[in-house]
Motif scaffolding. Structure first.
Motif, PDB file in Angstrom:
ATOM      1  N   PHE A   1       0.840  -1.205   0.000  1.00  0.00           N
ATOM      2  CA  PHE A   1       0.000   0.000   0.000  1.00  0.00           C
ATOM      3  C   PHE A   1       0.873   1.252   0.000  1.00  0.00           C
ATOM      4  O   PHE A   1       0.609   2.211  -0.740  1.00  0.00           O
ATOM      5  N   ASP A   2       1.926   1.248   0.799  1.00  0.00           N
ATOM      6  CA  ASP A   2       2.833   2.397   0.834  1.00  0.00           C
ATOM      7  C   ASP A   2       3.493   2.610  -0.519  1.00  0.00           C
ATOM      8  O   ASP A   2       3.671   3.761  -0.966  1.00  0.00           O
ATOM      9  N   SER A   3       3.869   1.523  -1.199  1.00  0.00           N
ATOM     10  CA  SER A   3       4.452   1.655  -2.538  1.00  0.00           C
ATOM     11  C   SER A   3       3.433   2.214  -3.524  1.00  0.00           C
ATOM     12  O   SER A   3       3.777   3.048  -4.372  1.00  0.00           O
ATOM     13  N   MET A   4       2.192   1.761  -3.425  1.00  0.00           N
ATOM     14  CA  MET A   4       1.150   2.271  -4.315  1.00  0.00           C
ATOM     15  C   MET A   4       0.920   3.755  -4.078  1.00  0.00           C
ATOM     16  O   MET A   4       0.683   4.506  -5.032  1.00  0.00           O
ATOM     17  N   ARG A   5       0.960   4.169  -2.830  1.00  0.00           N
ATOM     18  CA  ARG A   5       0.835   5.598  -2.526  1.00  0.00           C
ATOM     19  C   ARG A   5       1.899   6.390  -3.272  1.00  0.00           C
ATOM     20  O   ARG A   5       1.613   7.408  -3.907  1.00  0.00           O
TER      21      ARG A   5
END
Length: 742
Positions: free
Chosen positions: A546-550
């Motif tokens: 999720f952090d990478s997608m952000r």
């Protein structure tokens, strides 16, 4: 890079230990309104947690009732901004499918006698890697492909697409989102410059005129219909649909167009609006391209032509045009009746064009609004890394590939520079020998694919078929060489993105049975055994992804850099994109957002485009041998897709018809001598099925309807595809009907 047997065994032990361990490990700084924050669930003997439902795209919030940290029941969350205390039968029963007897609990490998036999995970992983690498060594990296699903969390979709393409060298991968939403995706991209449904659910409650096209909202998305019922503006609800559906009966006006005549109908409506000067000239001049060409084009769609094609008289067109002209706030909504068509993209754009030329977009109660199908089709559209690079980027763009390389710290040469084949092209690739190995994750292709008998025959041409699923009994799993047992909704963590672009949380509320692992953990295992785990070292948990997608969303139309992790979603009850860091700093972050309030679209010139072309008749037409038009769709709010999950619930089975029925118009029944309740055989040029007759005025003369959920329905369907979206046209083919005992 090479895998280590010792490290592989240790990783397996770690994952099994994690699988059997606490349901929630995160520790929280402070609890949120809709979640438990970072409190381990096992330490809360009697408590609740809010999760997003795992069936349709509405994205309802459900309250999970926990005992000793494990969910024992569900009820609708009263304060969740999507459903506000309501849930359809599937939501109430969402835990039941987890208890099914046919859960896949250990890997299965087809042995020398042709039977699927249990093996351990180490054997399964070694077989997976060896067999796929053998295919790629013989026929090239692109000879292996994968198919995913809009039922998986966004984080797992991103991991699957990244692992397959960046780590395993696959070029081609798609998902069953192709079967429901590809048309809307392409329509929005071409018209707006990005895949961007513009609305928020409050628009259902703030419209004066609601036009529903090919959407039986009462059955397919009942909570959205509930939002319409909350509308205090006394709206006109107009349903454009060949069938007199439950939604059409409840509407203020039903327009029963002939099947697949939408395009001339909407072009004729646009012609009348232009002739009446019922358009927003200032909006068009400032924000819309190609209006003069469009106005000239629709002149050919006279009321006479519209009547000839659609059966709708000029008086009805005039009435609808007047309602749009004088109605105030007008919103247009569509779903599978539009998307699943041989010319669905242009039909969707004909609806978008109406909103653009009348200026009905970017304001409360307006919009050209596609209603998504699966719970996470939006996550699949943006982050599955299938036919588009992560975050809505383009595989063929040097700068887009460089962005992903930099943000994920992976070699740019590991990112394919060509677009993937679409779902139907992957299937055709099996026929031609281009695709020799196929990895199917959490979807039931042998049931759901159009003209399904063809897929079952083509399976024999594959050298290796892997199916990763929570059940080992699906039609597709039974065809596999290797079955990998996976956790389902309620047994893993992550996020879904619903129809209105809202991120919502799902949680691990129960442990998956036996040795089944979450898809996320299976992908970690595969990365290790394949020897590419160093590429994904940062992804230890779904929230890491999720952090990478952000980061990948930064500066994109889908920017959600302002969502500070899962805790923010817990606190707010889901958050819509876009929400940049700068906007989040100005807060509040939980408010509803619609797009295009400033009239700025996503094309480089910030203008929308009117897209159009002439109507094309369906490829397969009724004739003397096959006289009926065969339509399919949702049969009950208690059914879901192939019923792989909903049939596991006794409650849901009791709420849906136990047998398959074919709806036939009374006039056709009289002429053919059919009796209500009699078993008949339906035949197309591709296959046959049996059903019981239901004589009803719901369907027009010359057409019949069967629910899509029956395992035999797609024996009949004709494989026509929209040229832009490659979405199948499930809702139109020619069939004959005869008594089964004739």
């Amino acid at each position: 890079m090479s895998s280590s047997p010792r490290r592989g065994t240790q990783l397996l032990k770690d994952l099994i230990r994690s699988h059997q361990g606490p349901l929630t490990r995160e520790l929280v700084r402070k609890p949120g309104r809709f979640g438990l924050g970072q409190v381990p669930m096992d330490q809360l003997p009697d408590s609740v947690a809010t999760v997003v439902c795992g069936f349709c795209s509405t994205g309802c919030g459900l309250k999970a009732h926990l005992r000793n940290g494990e969910a024992v029941g569900l009820s609708p969350e009263a304060n969740y901004p999507v459903n506000r205390g309501m849930a359809c039968p599937k939501g109430w029963e969402a835990l039941s499918p987890l208890d099914a007897d046919d859960r896949a609990t250990r890997p299965l490998l087809r042995d020398d006698s042709g039977n699927l036999a249990e093996v351990d995970w180490d054997t399964a992983m070694r077989t997976f890697v060896e067999r796929i690498k053998q295919v790629q060594d013989r026929s090239g990296p692109a000879s292996a492909a994968f198919l995913g699903t809009g039922q998986m969390p966004t984080e797992e979709l991103a991991f699957l697409g990244s692992l397959a393409k960046f780590g395993m060298g696959m070029v081609h991968g798609d998902g069953n989102t192709r079967q429901c939403m590809a048309t809307a995706v392409q329509a929005y991209k071409q018209s707006f410059g990005f895949d961007a449904p513009p609305y928020t659910y409050s628009d259902f409650e703030e419209s004066d005129v609601i036009v529903l096209v090919g959407s039986n909202l009462c059955i397919a998305h009942p909570i959205m219909w509930e939002r319409i019922c909350r509308n205090t503006r006394n709206p006109d609800v107009i349903v454009v649909d060949p069938r007199r559906t439950e939604t059409a009966v409840a509407a203020t006006m039903h327009i029963p167009i002939r099947p697949k005549s939408d395009l001339p109908f909407f072009y004729g409506l646009a012609r009348i609006l232009i002739e009446r000067d019922a358009i927003d000239k200032a909006f068009i001049q400032k924000h819309v391209d190609h209006y003069p060409e469009f106005a000239a084009f629709v002149k050919d769609y006279t009321p006479e032509l519209v009547f000839e094609e659609s059966g709708i008289p000029e008086s009805t067109l005039e009435t609808l045009a007047e309602k749009i002209e004088t109605g105030g706030r007008v919103s247009f909504w569509w779903t599978m009746g539009v998307n699943q068509s041989h010319e669905g993209v242009r039909v969707a754009q004909a609806i978008i064009n109406l909103a653009l030329i009348t200026g009905q977009i970017g304001k409360p109660g307006t919009g050209a609004n596609s209603i998504t199908g699966q719970c996470n089709a939006m996550g699949s559209r943006l982050f599955s890394n299938t036919t588009g690079l992560l975050g809505g980027r383009d595989f063929q763009s040097d700068s887009d590939r460089a962005d992903v390389s930099r943000m994920l710290d992976i070699p740019v040469e590991s990112i394919p520079a060509e677009n993937s084949l679409a779902y139907d092209e992957i299937i055709e690739g099996i026929r031609s020998g281009r695709i020799r190995a196929l990895w199917i994750v959490a979807t039931n292709t042998a049931h759901s694919w159009i003209n399904q008998s063809d897929f079952k025959r083509l399976r024999e041409k594959l050298d290796f078929l892997v199916v990763q699923d929570m059940y080992d009994s699906t039609e597709t799993a039974q065809l596999a060489d290797l079955v990998l047992p996976a956790a389902g909704w309620g047994e893993k963590d992550g996020t879904f993105i619903n129809s209105e672009r809202r991120f919502g949380r799902i949680r691990k509320l129960r442990r998956a049975p036996g040795e089944a692992l979450s898809d996320f953990q299976i992908f970690r295992l595969i990365a290790h055994y394949w020897g590419c785990e160093s590429l994904f070292e940062r992804w230890k948990t779904p929230e890491d992804v999720f952090d990478s997608m952000r980061e990948l969303s930064a500066g994109r139309p889908c920017d959600f850099t302002g969502i500070d992790g899962y805790q923010a979603l817990d606190a707010e009850g889901g958050i819509q994109w876009p929400l940049s860091e700068a906007e989040a700093a100005r807060g509040p972050i939980g408010q509803e957002r619609r797009l295009f309030a400033d009239g700025a679209f996503f094309h480089p010139n910030q203008r929308a485009r009117l897209c159009f072309e002439p109507h094309r008749a369906p490829e397969e037409k009724p004739n003397a041998a096959f006289p009926f038009i065969f339509m399919t769709g949702r049969g009950s709010s208690a059914q879901w897709h192939t019923e792989t999950r909903t049939k596991k619930s006794a409650v849901l089975r009791s709420l849906a018809p136990a047998e398959t029925f074919v709806e036939i118009n009374p006039r056709d029944a009289i002429e053919a001598g059919f009796v209500d309740g009699r078993e008949v055989t339906l035949r197309s040029r591709r296959g046959h099925m049996t059903a019981r007759v239901r004589i009803t005025g719901v369907v027009p003369v010359g057409s019949v309807f069967v629910a899509m959920h029956d395992a035999m329905t797609n024996r009949l369907t004709y494989p026509a595809f929209d040229p832009f979206s490659r979405q199948p046209s499930y809702k139109h083919c020619a069939v004959a009907i005869e008594p089964t005992d004739a």
